[in-house]
Design a protein around this motif. Structure first.
Motif, short mmCIF file in Angstrom:
data_model
loop_
_atom_site.label_atom_id
_atom_site.label_comp_id
_atom_site.label_asym_id
_atom_site.label_seq_id
_atom_site.Cartn_x
_atom_site.Cartn_y
_atom_site.Cartn_z
N GLY A 314 0.81 -1.07 -0.22
CA GLY A 314 0.33 0.59 0.18
C GLY A 314 0.95 1.16 0.34
N ALA A 315 0.69 2.09 1.15
CA ALA A 315 1.16 3.50 0.80
C ALA A 315 2.96 3.35 1.52
CB ALA A 315 0.10 4.22 1.86
N GLU A 316 3.34 1.95 1.84
CA GLU A 316 4.70 2.75 1.89
C GLU A 316 5.38 2.23 0.24
OE1 GLU A 316 4.33 -1.30 5.09
OE2 GLU A 316 4.73 -2.10 3.43
N ALA A 322 13.00 7.99 -1.27
CA ALA A 322 13.70 7.30 -0.03
C ALA A 322 14.87 6.71 -0.38
CB ALA A 322 13.26 7.67 0.95
N LEU A 323 13.44 5.25 -0.97
CA LEU A 323 14.37 4.26 -1.24
C LEU A 323 15.49 4.06 -2.21
CD1 LEU A 323 11.13 1.88 -0.37
CD2 LEU A 323 12.78 2.30 0.86
N ALA A 324 15.02 4.79 -2.92
CA ALA A 324 15.65 5.23 -4.99
C ALA A 324 16.97 5.96 -3.83
CB ALA A 324 15.05 5.89 -5.61
N ALA A 325 17.02 6.42 -3.45
CA ALA A 325 18.25 7.43 -3.18
C ALA A 325 19.54 7.12 -2.02
CB ALA A 325 17.46 8.44 -2.32
N ASP A 326 18.74 5.17 -1.48
CA ASP A 326 19.35 4.80 -0.85
C ASP A 326 20.56 4.25 -1.50
OD1 ASP A 326 20.69 2.68 1.13
OD2 ASP A 326 18.91 3.08 2.36
N PRO A 327 21.55 4.41 -0.96
CA PRO A 327 22.70 3.35 -2.33
C PRO A 327 22.77 1.70 -1.88
CG PRO A 327 24.28 5.11 -0.93
CD PRO A 327 22.59 5.30 -0.51
N ASN A 328 22.52 1.04 -0.18
CA ASN A 328 22.33 -0.21 -0.55
C ASN A 328 21.08 -0.98 -0.33
OD1 ASN A 328 25.19 0.38 1.14
ND2 ASN A 328 24.27 1.17 2.54
N VAL A 329 20.41 -0.26 -0.77
CA VAL A 329 18.42 -0.62 -1.40
C VAL A 329 19.10 -1.39 -2.38
CG1 VAL A 329 16.23 -0.27 -1.29
CG2 VAL A 329 17.54 0.25 0.72
N ASP A 330 18.23 -2.21 -3.02
CA ASP A 330 18.15 -2.55 -4.67
C ASP A 330 16.58 -2.46 -4.58
OD1 ASP A 330 17.35 -4.29 -6.33
OD2 ASP A 330 18.83 -4.96 -6.85
N LEU A 331 15.84 -1.56 -5.45
CA LEU A 331 14.39 -1.33 -4.74
C LEU A 331 13.94 -2.06 -6.49
CD1 LEU A 331 12.22 0.19 -4.33
CD2 LEU A 331 12.64 2.15 -5.46
N THR A 332 12.41 -2.60 -6.34
CA THR A 332 11.79 -3.48 -7.41
C THR A 332 10.17 -2.63 -7.02
OG1 THR A 332 13.03 -5.35 -7.51
CG2 THR A 332 11.21 -5.88 -7.95
N LEU A 333 9.55 -2.17 -8.24
CA LEU A 333 8.26 -1.84 -8.24
C LEU A 333 8.17 -2.60 -8.80
CD1 LEU A 333 8.86 2.41 -7.61
CD2 LEU A 333 8.52 0.71 -5.98
N TYR A 334 6.26 -3.00 -9.21
CA TYR A 334 5.37 -4.08 -9.73
C TYR A 334 4.88 -2.62 -11.40
CZ TYR A 334 7.01 -7.13 -5.59
OH TYR A 334 7.42 -7.44 -4.87
N GLY A 335 4.59 -1.47 -11.45
CA GLY A 335 4.39 -1.17 -11.95
C GLY A 335 2.67 -1.50 -12.35
N LYS A 336 2.62 -0.95 -10.73
CA LYS A 336 0.77 -1.34 -10.34
C LYS A 336 0.16 0.44 -10.23
CE LYS A 336 0.70 -5.61 -7.83
NZ LYS A 336 0.50 -5.75 -6.70
N GLY A 337 -1.12 0.43 -10.70
CA GLY A 337 -1.47 1.96 -10.06
C GLY A 337 -1.67 2.24 -9.16
N GLU A 338 -2.68 2.29 -8.39
CA GLU A 338 -2.72 2.43 -6.92
C GLU A 338 -2.77 1.79 -6.21
OE1 GLU A 338 -7.58 3.66 -5.08
OE2 GLU A 338 -7.33 3.23 -7.30
N ALA A 339 -2.10 3.21 -4.97
CA ALA A 339 -1.78 1.98 -3.63
C ALA A 339 -2.30 1.27 -3.17
CB ALA A 339 -0.72 2.68 -3.14
N ARG A 340 -3.35 0.55 -3.44
CA ARG A 340 -4.55 0.41 -2.09
C ARG A 340 -4.09 -0.28 -1.06
NH1 ARG A 340 -7.01 -1.21 -7.03
NH2 ARG A 340 -6.76 -3.05 -6.86
N PRO A 341 -4.85 0.54 0.13
CA PRO A 341 -4.07 -0.62 1.21
C PRO A 341 -4.13 -2.34 0.53
CG PRO A 341 -5.90 1.24 1.57
CD PRO A 341 -5.84 1.33 -0.04
N GLY A 342 -2.87 -2.60 1.46
CA GLY A 342 -2.24 -4.09 1.48
C GLY A 342 -2.35 -5.04 -0.12
N ARG A 343 -2.07 -3.90 -0.99
CA ARG A 343 -1.47 -4.37 -1.95
C ARG A 343 -0.63 -3.90 -2.11
NH1 ARG A 343 -3.14 -1.33 -7.89
NH2 ARG A 343 -3.50 -3.58 -9.09
N LYS A 344 0.29 -5.70 -2.56
CA LYS A 344 1.42 -5.53 -2.96
C LYS A 344 2.23 -4.75 -3.70
CE LYS A 344 2.17 -9.55 -0.25
NZ LYS A 344 1.69 -11.31 -0.85
#
Ligand code: ADP
Ligand code: MG
Length: 355
Positions: A314-316, A322-344
């Motif tokens: 969801g909103a996380e 901020a995650l993209a700016a952290d050099p230690n974080v490997d970020l993956t985003l799923y290309g989903k539209g709306e960040a509904r509660p409970g949605r990965k």
């Protein structure tokens, strides 16, 4: 062995399909995905070809399967008739229909574990109010679950044993059910493993998993376990893989109760608790799955960098910058539209130090 340039089909259009399609492309395969709103879906955005249709539309599934050289799936609720529609065309379905049937119904799944002498929590088959009234006093603290279609803690109700059975069943709905004794576990573990068409088996290190509101929140690989616990998990998963003549990646979730592993459930597919195999291991669960489906040999999945994975639910996912700016974080985003509660929406992986 399927040659590069062959087409791998994926039933399902979510984030697992997306990561599977990427892994297939890495090995030079073409990809096709099938599902509702395929074009705009997480998997459809990266697949070579999209087939839009309902999972119950057997004609459309047949046309998809005819286009593919092998078909796999990213979710276990593929209907039996849909699986048959694929194999009727002569295209291989991996994992097979037996694996689907065994893992899409919680009672069958627990019965399978029990028949293979794999430990489980105590459980009771519940068809109606009388069954639940009879089982509850013996079960005490327990969880009632719908046998089908539950995920991320949905379709479950926690009970103390003194509830009114009729009221509980009508509120939860969706029968038949299974009642499970509540395990007081020290931790939750998952074993991701793969079996090839030739029958070779490769195990990832165990992952340790933490859930929040029924949804996986964090997973670390490798879990800190004794050799004894690791071999219990491997032996149990080996039995299931061989019994089902399984080809592909299988994940079994376990409760660790004082060093004794109880199998909770299994998924006939790549699994959320194995996403960080991409960053942590010499081969990812996604590539291993594609290799198995294509009839290729498996790789030896060694953990080369211990990693933790945090799901962005969801909103996380609003914290992506901020995650993209952290050099230690490997970020993956799923290309989903709306960040509904409970949605990965995505996940973040970062190095994890043991102890
Ligand atoms: P799903 O992941 O399909 O929603 P699970 O059966 O894995 O369903 O349940 C979700 C979570 O609920 C588990 O990971 C665990 O934390 C908890 N849980 C489920 N069954 C039990 C049980 N019998 N005893 C204790 N905790 C349980
Ligand atoms: Mg689960």
């Amino acid at each position: 062995m399927l040659e590069p340039g062959s087409t791998i089909g994926i039933l399902g259009v979510g984030q697992l399909g997306r990561m599977l399609a990427s892994a297939a492309a890495k090995l030079g395969f073409k990809t096709a995905v099938y599902g509702p709103s395929a074009e705009t879906s997480p998997a459809g955005q990266v697949a070579g070809r999209c087939f839009t249709g309902e999972y119950e539309d057997e004609d459309a599934v047949r046309a998809f399967a005819e286009h593919c050289d092998a078909v796999t799936y990213e979710f276990e609720n593929v209907p039996a008739a849909t699986a048959a529609a694929v194999t009727d065309t002569g295209t291989t379905l991996a994992p097979n229909a037996k694996a689907l049937a065994a893992s899409q119904e919680r009672l069958r799944e627990k019965d399978l574990f029990r028949s293979l002498n794999i430990g489980t929590v105590p459980y009771w088959a519940i068809e109606n109010e009388a069954d639940l009234s009879a089982a509850l006093p013996e079960a005490g603290r327990s969880i009632l679950k719908t046998r089908r279609f539950g995920y991320d803690g949905k379709g479950q109700e926690r009970l103390n044993g003194d509830e009114d059975a009729g009221k509980v069943l009508s509120e939860l709905g969706g029968g038949p059910w299974i009642l499970e004794g509540m395990a007081s576990f020290d931790r939750e573990l998952s074993q991701v493993a793969a079996r090839s068409a030739k029958g070779e088996i490769a195990f990832f290190d165990l992952c340790e998993n933490q859930h929040k509101d029924g949804i996986l929140a964090r997973s670390v690989i490798p879990a800190e376990v004794s050799a004894e616990v690791a071999s219990q998990a491997r032996e149990a998963v080996r039995l299931v893989l061989e019994h089902l003549d399984y080809v592909g990646v299988l994940t079994v979730e376990f409760f660790d109760v004082g060093g004794e592993l109880l199998a909770n459930e299994m998924a006939p597919r790549v699994h959320n608790s194995g996403h960080h195999t991409l960053e942590a291991c010499s081969v990812s669960q996604f590539e291993q799955q594609i290799r198995a489906v294509a009839g290729w040999p498996l790789r030896d999945p060694e953990t080369v960098r211990p990693m933790e994975m945090l799901n962005l639910v969801g909103a996380e996912a609003d914290e992506w910058a901020a995650l993209a700016a952290d050099p230690n974080v490997d970020l993956t985003l799923y290309g989903k539209g709306e960040a509904r509660p409970g949605r990965k929406m995505g996940h973040a992986v970062r190095p994890w130090r043991k102890g």
